[in-house]
Write a protein that holds these residues in place. Sequence first.
Motif: not given
Length: 232
Positions: A7, A10-11, A14, A23, A37
């Motif tokens: 997580l 990906i943050r 972004r 997803e 997500y």
Amino acid sequence: MGDYNQLLWIRENRNLVKGPILEVGSKFYDPSTSIDYRSIFPSFEYLGMDLESGQNVDVVCDLTQDFDDFPEVLQSTKYQTVICCSVMEHVKDIYKAANNISHLVKKGGVLFISTPFIWQFHGYPSDYWRFTPEAVRYLFKDFDFDLLGENTISSNTDNDMQKLSRDPNDFLYKNELYQFQQDIKNPILRKLKRVLHFFGNKNFRKEYLLRQVLKKEKRFPYTSINLVGVKK
């Protein structure tokens, strides 16, 4: 599915994400394995796909079936971003699944793929594979994984992540305790630096207590590789 470090990865990236987003493996199982997500990208068109119906699943699809048999919503859309975290180890036919995922990504689109390098057996519904960075590159030949340089390796300890080297022979995870054992030859200096680091670094303190006090190998054996690829 996934863990906190996926997580976080990906943050932190972004800015690379564009819609529509797909997803793969979106079903919520339980709080320890299910990551939201979708909430990171509220302004983008977002579709959650999984092998079976359930919470956070918009479309049910088997990645290993013929692409021509995919639901129309998947066949008719080319996605700018595909997120696939902690899924491929559970897919029996990884070659067909990888090929189908590639079909779903638009040229110039981005694939976030995270797979375990070393992990315990965990069946959802079963568990077949472990991957090196080179294995991911082999499975997803249509993607350039060197263009963005946002590839990492992470442990199962929150916030514990480091960049992957582009050298395929230099990707093994080296944790904090290992580094002290290797880098400092003088035993007195090594002990002093370990004491100072113990009080100044939360992750190191947690690892030291688990390894040295509780005699548990909690952190080092569990690692995931996280790669960002651009469709050629």
